[in-house]
Design a protein around this motif. Sequence first.
Motif, PDB file in Angstrom:
ATOM      1  N   ASN A  92      37.326  40.928  47.319  1.00 17.96           N
ATOM      2  CA  ASN A  92      38.717  40.821  46.866  1.00 17.96           C
ATOM      3  C   ASN A  92      38.774  39.683  45.843  1.00 17.96           C
ATOM      4  O   ASN A  92      39.010  38.535  46.189  1.00 17.96           O
ATOM      5  CB  ASN A  92      39.595  40.540  48.086  1.00 17.96           C
ATOM      6  CG  ASN A  92      41.068  40.446  47.789  1.00 17.96           C
ATOM      7  OD1 ASN A  92      41.841  40.128  48.670  1.00 17.96           O
ATOM      8  ND2 ASN A  92      41.490  40.722  46.562  1.00 17.96           N
ATOM      9  N   VAL A  93      38.548  40.011  44.554  1.00 16.74           N
ATOM     10  CA  VAL A  93      38.297  38.987  43.535  1.00 16.74           C
ATOM     11  C   VAL A  93      39.504  38.114  43.213  1.00 16.74           C
ATOM     12  O   VAL A  93      39.355  36.954  42.836  1.00 16.74           O
ATOM     13  CB  VAL A  93      37.757  39.588  42.223  1.00 16.74           C
ATOM     14  CG1 VAL A  93      36.364  40.120  42.430  1.00 16.74           C
ATOM     15  CG2 VAL A  93      38.665  40.669  41.686  1.00 16.74           C
TER      16      VAL A  93
ATOM     17  N   PHE B 298      38.772  38.970  32.606  1.00 18.70           N
ATOM     18  CA  PHE B 298      37.384  38.520  32.499  1.00 18.70           C
ATOM     19  C   PHE B 298      36.428  39.535  33.112  1.00 18.70           C
ATOM     20  O   PHE B 298      35.444  39.944  32.466  1.00 18.70           O
ATOM     21  CB  PHE B 298      37.209  37.161  33.184  1.00 18.70           C
ATOM     22  CG  PHE B 298      35.771  36.747  33.341  1.00 18.70           C
ATOM     23  CD1 PHE B 298      35.068  36.248  32.263  1.00 18.70           C
ATOM     24  CD2 PHE B 298      35.127  36.883  34.565  1.00 18.70           C
ATOM     25  CE1 PHE B 298      33.726  35.879  32.400  1.00 18.70           C
ATOM     26  CE2 PHE B 298      33.792  36.511  34.708  1.00 18.70           C
ATOM     27  CZ  PHE B 298      33.086  36.013  33.618  1.00 18.70           C
ATOM     28  N   PHE B 299      36.699  39.952  34.353  1.00 17.75           N
ATOM     29  CA  PHE B 299      35.752  40.865  35.010  1.00 17.75           C
ATOM     30  C   PHE B 299      35.721  42.240  34.340  1.00 17.75           C
ATOM     31  O   PHE B 299      34.653  42.857  34.228  1.00 17.75           O
ATOM     32  CB  PHE B 299      36.058  40.968  36.504  1.00 17.75           C
ATOM     33  CG  PHE B 299      35.515  39.809  37.283  1.00 17.75           C
ATOM     34  CD1 PHE B 299      34.151  39.685  37.497  1.00 17.75           C
ATOM     35  CD2 PHE B 299      36.348  38.820  37.766  1.00 17.75           C
ATOM     36  CE1 PHE B 299      33.627  38.599  38.184  1.00 17.75           C
ATOM     37  CE2 PHE B 299      35.839  37.722  38.450  1.00 17.75           C
ATOM     38  CZ  PHE B 299      34.472  37.613  38.656  1.00 17.75           C
ATOM     39  N   GLU B 300      36.845  42.702  33.875  1.00 18.04           N
ATOM     40  CA  GLU B 300      36.838  43.993  33.187  1.00 18.04           C
ATOM     41  C   GLU B 300      36.107  43.876  31.850  1.00 18.04           C
ATOM     42  O   GLU B 300      35.438  44.821  31.424  1.00 18.04           O
ATOM     43  CB  GLU B 300      38.265  44.502  33.020  1.00 18.04           C
ATOM     44  CG  GLU B 300      38.902  44.831  34.384  1.00 18.04           C
ATOM     45  CD  GLU B 300      40.111  45.729  34.298  1.00 18.04           C
ATOM     46  OE1 GLU B 300      40.882  45.582  33.324  1.00 18.04           O
ATOM     47  OE2 GLU B 300      40.286  46.567  35.208  1.00 18.04           O
ATOM     48  N   SER B 301      36.165  42.703  31.219  1.00 19.46           N
ATOM     49  CA  SER B 301      35.477  42.510  29.938  1.00 19.46           C
ATOM     50  C   SER B 301      33.958  42.444  30.095  1.00 19.46           C
ATOM     51  O   SER B 301      33.220  42.675  29.140  1.00 19.46           O
ATOM     52  CB  SER B 301      35.969  41.233  29.256  1.00 19.46           C
ATOM     53  OG  SER B 301      35.446  40.067  29.881  1.00 19.46           O
ATOM     54  N   ILE B 302      33.484  42.117  31.313  1.00 23.05           N
ATOM     55  CA  ILE B 302      32.028  42.066  31.528  1.00 23.05           C
ATOM     56  C   ILE B 302      31.532  43.292  32.314  1.00 23.05           C
ATOM     57  O   ILE B 302      30.470  43.270  32.921  1.00 23.05           O
ATOM     58  CB  ILE B 302      31.586  40.757  32.217  1.00 23.05           C
ATOM     59  CG1 ILE B 302      32.192  40.607  33.620  1.00 23.05           C
ATOM     60  CG2 ILE B 302      31.941  39.557  31.355  1.00 23.05           C
ATOM     61  CD1 ILE B 302      31.607  39.434  34.417  1.00 23.05           C
ATOM     62  N   GLY B 303      32.353  44.340  32.301  1.00 24.75           N
ATOM     63  CA  GLY B 303      31.882  45.628  32.798  1.00 24.75           C
ATOM     64  C   GLY B 303      32.170  45.958  34.241  1.00 24.75           C
ATOM     65  O   GLY B 303      31.502  46.817  34.815  1.00 24.75           O
ATOM     66  N   VAL B 304      33.177  45.308  34.843  1.00 29.24           N
ATOM     67  CA  VAL B 304      33.547  45.638  36.225  1.00 29.24           C
ATOM     68  C   VAL B 304      34.985  46.153  36.248  1.00 29.24           C
ATOM     69  O   VAL B 304      35.929  45.361  36.235  1.00 29.24           O
ATOM     70  CB  VAL B 304      33.425  44.422  37.168  1.00 29.24           C
ATOM     71  CG1 VAL B 304      33.659  44.870  38.622  1.00 29.24           C
ATOM     72  CG2 VAL B 304      32.072  43.761  37.043  1.00 29.24           C
ATOM     73  N   PRO B 305      35.186  47.488  36.299  1.00 30.58           N
ATOM     74  CA  PRO B 305      36.547  48.026  36.418  1.00 30.58           C
ATOM     75  C   PRO B 305      37.160  47.603  37.750  1.00 30.58           C
ATOM     76  O   PRO B 305      36.480  47.619  38.783  1.00 30.58           O
ATOM     77  CB  PRO B 305      36.343  49.548  36.357  1.00 30.58           C
ATOM     78  CG  PRO B 305      34.961  49.746  35.844  1.00 30.58           C
ATOM     79  CD  PRO B 305      34.173  48.552  36.251  1.00 30.58           C
TER      80      PRO B 305
END
Length: 415
Positions: A52-53, A88-95
């Motif tokens: 749960n980020v 940030f996380f979506e920009s590094i490839g984590v939907p």
Amino acid sequence: MSGQLNIAVIGGGAAGLFAAIQCAATGNAVTLFEKNPLLGKKLSITGKGRCNVTNDCSPEEFLANVCTNAKFLYSAIHAFSSSDTISFFESIGVPLKVERGSRVFPVSDKAGDIVAALKRELTKRQVRVVYEKVLDILYDEQQAIGVKTKTSSTLFDRIIVCTGGLSYPGTGSTGDGYRFAEKAGLSLVPPTSALVPIETEEPFSRQLMGLTIKNAGFHIQDSLRSKTIYEDFGEFIFTHFGLSGPVVLSASSRLPKLEKGRYKAIIDFKPALDETALDQRILKDFAKYSNKNFANALNDLLPRKLIPVIITQSGIAPERKVNAITKEERKKLVHLLKHFSLTLKALRPIEEAIITSGGISVKDLNPKTMESKKMKHLYFAGEVIDVDAYTGGFNLQIAFSTAYLAAKAASEKQV
């Protein structure tokens, strides 16, 4: 590179990984020290392995969910908010996806995807990772100047400590940061359990072990003062010792020292129905099972595992025919289902806590930079600081927000 700083980050958990990435992104030479053979060990098991980020909420809502020293985090959450974490996380490839209670998870439901993405960024940013335990931080007068391991002593311009608290010691959270802080002259607030399961007095908890209740009303009552001290709605689980699950973990952070018999958990198994509506529902079931024994008349209403306990607590004989149950007995059953009571006995040990409350006193840290007020070039981020919040992604957000400020300050500040 002109102006490049040599920065050490101690601890390869959420705060440490993020701090290292942020420092390296501004062109600094970064070394990340991790005593485990793997990075992100605790991060990989958070949220039951789903991670749960963060919580998709405003800074004001975030601060309202911080249990300890919310004011200290004002600058941090405004500098790097929940929406920044999501971006940030979506920009590094984590939907990512948003679930009940605005909790944010990877679409894959795999914490490993979060860890893998952070490790890719370390590689991309050329962060050097050293898998050794830091034994000591080196100081020169009132300034941190280096890091000592078993094999070497290395000089650094800046040092960021992200060693976590005392929860889940198997993941490496064994209080190293507290030792570093004390040597630097910082004060410690004694560490205690936060977000931890609760032991209860009643023996029937063992009978209910493993039963998860997903939508329940839950509040803690101080029976001495007849006052509700915590109230929530959501999921919990019965264990062999008592209670666990999201609403219980959050409640634990609001509990004072438990006195024998004083505090009770009151559970509403049917929060969508008031007592009148629940009585009508039970009447309907009783009509359906009018010639059955009471023990066989609750299958449509309750989980099978809960039925024997409710029957015992109701005082109605299990072999009693449903059509012989009186209005008063039914009324007592309704009240039981809306006010099921367990007596709180103790919090589980700190080793079982999701996070630690206590740690480095916020009075000794600059809230805008996370730098020690007593030792220059020494910064702290994450759980090692005396800040904690409810369950729901808020504590990981604390890690990212404080790490962001520490990394920003460590990267920009010149000698």
